[in-house]
Design a protein around this motif. Structure first.
Motif, short mmCIF file in Angstrom:
data_model
loop_
_atom_site.label_atom_id
_atom_site.label_comp_id
_atom_site.label_asym_id
_atom_site.label_seq_id
_atom_site.Cartn_x
_atom_site.Cartn_y
_atom_site.Cartn_z
N GLY A 123 0.83 -1.22 0.00
CA GLY A 123 0.00 0.00 0.00
C GLY A 123 0.85 1.26 0.00
N GLU A 124 1.93 1.25 0.80
CA GLU A 124 2.82 2.41 0.84
C GLU A 124 3.50 2.62 -0.51
N MET A 125 3.91 1.52 -1.13
CA MET A 125 4.57 1.62 -2.45
C MET A 125 3.58 2.16 -3.49
N LYS A 126 2.32 1.77 -3.39
CA LYS A 126 1.31 2.27 -4.31
C LYS A 126 1.14 3.77 -4.14
N LYS A 127 1.12 4.21 -2.89
CA LYS A 127 1.00 5.65 -2.62
C LYS A 127 2.19 6.40 -3.19
N VAL A 128 3.39 5.84 -2.98
CA VAL A 128 4.60 6.48 -3.48
C VAL A 128 4.55 6.53 -5.00
N TYR A 129 4.17 5.44 -5.65
CA TYR A 129 4.09 5.37 -7.11
C TYR A 129 3.06 6.36 -7.64
N ASP A 130 1.87 6.39 -6.97
CA ASP A 130 0.85 7.36 -7.39
C ASP A 130 1.36 8.79 -7.22
N GLY A 131 2.04 9.05 -6.10
CA GLY A 131 2.60 10.39 -5.87
C GLY A 131 3.61 10.75 -6.93
N LEU A 132 4.50 9.78 -7.30
CA LEU A 132 5.49 10.05 -8.34
C LEU A 132 4.80 10.26 -9.70
N HIS A 133 3.75 9.48 -9.94
CA HIS A 133 3.04 9.63 -11.21
C HIS A 133 2.39 11.03 -11.29
N LEU A 134 1.80 11.46 -10.18
CA LEU A 134 1.21 12.79 -10.16
C LEU A 134 2.27 13.87 -10.35
N GLU A 135 3.42 13.68 -9.70
CA GLU A 135 4.50 14.65 -9.89
C GLU A 135 4.98 14.65 -11.33
N LEU A 136 5.04 13.46 -11.95
CA LEU A 136 5.45 13.38 -13.35
C LEU A 136 4.45 14.11 -14.24
N LEU A 137 3.17 13.92 -13.94
CA LEU A 137 2.15 14.62 -14.72
C LEU A 137 2.25 16.13 -14.51
N ASP A 138 2.48 16.53 -13.26
CA ASP A 138 2.65 17.95 -12.98
C ASP A 138 3.87 18.50 -13.72
N LEU A 139 4.95 17.74 -13.71
CA LEU A 139 6.17 18.17 -14.39
C LEU A 139 5.93 18.28 -15.90
N ARG A 140 5.21 17.34 -16.47
CA ARG A 140 4.90 17.39 -17.91
C ARG A 140 4.04 18.63 -18.22
N ALA A 141 3.07 18.82 -17.32
CA ALA A 141 2.20 20.00 -17.53
C ALA A 141 3.03 21.29 -17.42
N HIS A 142 3.92 21.34 -16.49
CA HIS A 142 4.77 22.51 -16.33
C HIS A 142 5.68 22.69 -17.54
N VAL A 143 6.30 21.56 -17.98
CA VAL A 143 7.17 21.63 -19.16
C VAL A 143 6.34 22.05 -20.39
N TRP A 144 5.14 21.54 -20.51
CA TRP A 144 4.28 21.91 -21.64
C TRP A 144 3.95 23.41 -21.59
N GLY A 145 3.67 23.85 -20.37
CA GLY A 145 3.40 25.29 -20.19
C GLY A 145 4.60 26.12 -20.56
N VAL A 146 5.81 25.66 -20.15
CA VAL A 146 7.04 26.39 -20.47
C VAL A 146 7.24 26.38 -21.98
#
Length: 161
Positions: A123-146
């Motif tokens: 469960g903890e690993m799933k949370k970490v993976y989901d958190g990393l996936h969200l950060e990756l999506l945020d980073l992509r969105a930020h890079v796309w915005g840039v």
């Protein structure tokens, strides 16, 4: 009653009656000197000596037989004791190995993860993976915005020139 014929020299009549009653007849028998009483050779002493010799021989043979039987029984007993010692040694070594295996099993149980622990870590690993996936999506969105901002800047610059 019985009738027995006795020679004429010793009795007045030719027949004499024998009876089993205690009637005592006294006849005088003349002897000419003392008649030696012959004893059998060995006599009573020979019987005792024969008995003692036979008893001694039988005793010696029985003692020998008992000693042989005791020797055989002792050998069998000794072999049984040695076999028992070997069996006891094998059992002792098996018990030592079992104790070693039990100790190792206890150590593995203490160090191993339980199903609840694995579920919790998953469960903890799933949370970490989901958190990393969200950060990756945020980073992509930020890079796309840039990139979008960069393209606007490039367009405006190209228009100004």
């Amino acid at each position: 009653m019985f009738r027995v014929r006795i020679p004429a020299a010793s009795a007045p009549s030719s027949f004499r009656q024998l009876s089993t009653t205690a009637v005592r007849r006294e006849e005088v028998v003349g002897t000419v000197g003392a008649v030696p009483v012959k004893r059998p050779v060995g006599g009573f002493r020979g019987g005792i000596l024969g008995f003692l010799f036979g008893f001694s021989a039988a005793s010696a043979l029985s003692i020998y037989y008992l000693q042989q039987e005791t020797k055989v029984a002792s050998g069998l007993l000794l072999a049984s004791v040695e076999e028992l010692q070997q069996g006891t040694g094998k059992i002792t070594s098996h018990l030592d190995r079992l104790q070693t295996v039990e100790k190792e099993l206890a150590a593995l149980k203490a160090g191993s993860a339980v199903k609840d622990d694995v579920t919790k870590v998953r469960g903890e690993m799933k949370k970490v993976y989901d958190g990393l996936h969200l950060e990756l999506l945020d980073l992509r969105a930020h890079v796309w915005g840039v990139e979008q901002d960069l393209q606007k800047v490039v367009k405006t610059e190209s228009i100004r020139i």
